[in-house]
Write an enzyme that holds these catalytic residues in place. Structure first.
Site, short mmCIF file in Angstrom:
data_model
loop_
_atom_site.label_atom_id
_atom_site.label_comp_id
_atom_site.label_asym_id
_atom_site.label_seq_id
_atom_site.Cartn_x
_atom_site.Cartn_y
_atom_site.Cartn_z
N ALA A 104 0.84 -1.20 0.00
CA ALA A 104 0.00 0.00 0.00
C ALA A 104 0.87 1.25 0.00
CB ALA A 104 -0.90 0.01 1.23
N LYS A 105 0.27 2.38 -0.23
CA LYS A 105 0.94 3.67 -0.05
C LYS A 105 -0.12 4.73 0.08
CE LYS A 105 5.33 5.04 -0.18
NZ LYS A 105 6.42 4.12 0.16
#
Ligand code: GLU
Length: 412
Positions: A104-105
């Site tokens: 994720a980011k």
């Protein structure tokens, strides 16, 4: 960097891995599609009473191998495409190092330096509350990245916990120690970068003792990377920050004290360098540890280093990469070189789950073990398939995600 190119770069690396692994068009479709993307408006009341609107993002690129995991970036240039690209890199990084995570980011398009402490807190808390429905210790675990640190993680943890009605330390990593953070997390990415540099020197037959290192960037990764390289006997001869580079300083300690006092690294007696001069120094190891797009078709031809260790995420464009390959430079790719951060984030999450905390020595030893295993696997794959370390690392990471997909099957 144009953010489109960040995503182009990430997709072109993925395409290469998919073809080298002999995967199908179906696999390509599955692997090249982010699973969940969220864009939110983040209103901020400035200290002077004005209200400003910021764009915030959270991308859960993959959850196939476990909850998604990745940092939160505060930077004016961040947008959805770049967030997707960085979340994709996290997916391969976690798979390469065998952490039980997807990728994720997140981030906010804001200059963190323009915020007062109270503004930063309000912005962080509102962002957290906007992404709250999709994060959690079993879903998606944010961490620090460019422009954020343990303070932001404390506010995120508190905002989540207040809403839950009880303390949930495992919702973020990179927290202060007193809130359930892990010893060794602050320096972890830099420690990993130094381990990667040491191993690359071994492969090239260069004694790490006295090996010359130049580092672009003096943030969390650059600073701790410099400290760890020197602890291993390497000699950091040049460093830069956003304003430019310096060489001829006495020690990293001297640079750090000057930086803390004056906000720059121009210590008396040192010689100034431009960013290009730093990248083109005749050193053993060059560590790009700032932002994306440092090594491009323009800057790559002048690189004289024998080894490039990617401390930053996506510091090299495909053109820059091809030039370095032709020049015979050994490139330790970002998903291996800077994995120390997320590895110790994983330790922090495990410790929070168990409410049992490790010693600094245990953290260091386990970090070294996990990273060394990945280095050996990448080295062996690169040798057996006659590919670069980046290609080998991508084949390992992407291959594991593809295999997990196949075994889980498609629902319904
Ligand atoms: N932001 C770091 C990275 O890009 C760490 C992410 C994490 O610890 O989850 O790898």
């Amino acid at each position: 960097m144009t953010t489109e190119s960040a995503l182009d770069t990430a997709l072109s690396q993925l395409k290469q891995a998919v073809s080298q692994l002999g995967l199908s068009e179906n696999d390509w479709q599955t692997l090249s599609t982010p699973r969940r993307v969220l864009e939110v408006a983040v209103p901020l009341r400035r200290d002077n009473g004005n209200v400003e609107m910021y764009r915030g993002y959270r991308v859960q690129y993959s959850t196939t191998r476990g909850p998604s995991k990745g940092g939160v970036r505060f930077h004016p240039d961040i947008d959805m495409n770049e967030t997707i690209a960085l979340a994709m890199l996290m997916t391969w990084k976690c798979a390469l190092t065998n952490l039980p995570y997807g990728g994720a980011k997140g981030g906010i398009a804001v200059d963190a330096g323009s915020l007062s402490l109270t503004e930063n807190e309000r912005l962080t808390r509102r962002y957290t509350s906007e992404i709250l429905p999709i994060i959690g210790p079993e879903r998606d675990i944010p961490a620090p990245d460019v422009g954020t640190d343990e303070r932001n993680m404390a506010w995120m943890m508190d905002t989540y916990s207040v809403n839950a009605g009880f303390s949930v330390p495992g919702v973020v990593t990179g927290k202060p120690i007193v809130l359930g953070g892990s010893l060794g997390r602050t320096s972890a990415t830099g420690d990993g970068v130094a381990i990667a540099a040491r191993e690359a020197l071994r492969v090239k037959g260069i004694d790490p003792h006295g090996a010359a290192v130049a580092i672009q960037g003096f943030g969390k990764v650059g600073y701790w990377g410099a400290v760890a390289c020197e602890q291993m006997g390497m000699k950091v001869v040049a460093v830069s920050d956003v304003h430019g580079g310096v060489t001829g300083f006495q020690s990293i300690d001297q640079l750090w004290s000057h930086f803390k006092e004056h906000g720059n690294i121009n210590v008396p007696g040192s010689e100034k360098l431009t960013n290009d001069e730093l990248l083109h120094l005749k050193v053993d190891v060059l560590i790009p540890a700032a932002l994306a797009d440092a090594i491009t078709e323009k800057s790559a031809p002048g690189i004289q280093a024998k080894i490039v260790v990617e401390g930053a995420n996506a510091p090299t464009t495909p053109e820059g990469d091809a030039i370095m390959k032709d020049k015979g430079i050994l490139v330790v790719p970002d998903i291996l070189a800077n994995a120390g951060g997320v590895i110790v984030s994983y330790f922090e999450w495990v410790q929070d789950k168990q409410n049992y905390f490790w010693s600094a020595e245990e953290v260091k030893q386990n970090l070294n073990d996990i990273l060394m295993k990945s280095v050996r696997e990448v080295e062996a794959m690169a040798d057996s398939k006659k590919v670069t370390w980046r290609e080998a690392a991508m084949m390992l990471g992407v291959g594991r995600v593809a295999e997990a997909h196949k075994l889980r099957g498609l629902y319904p």
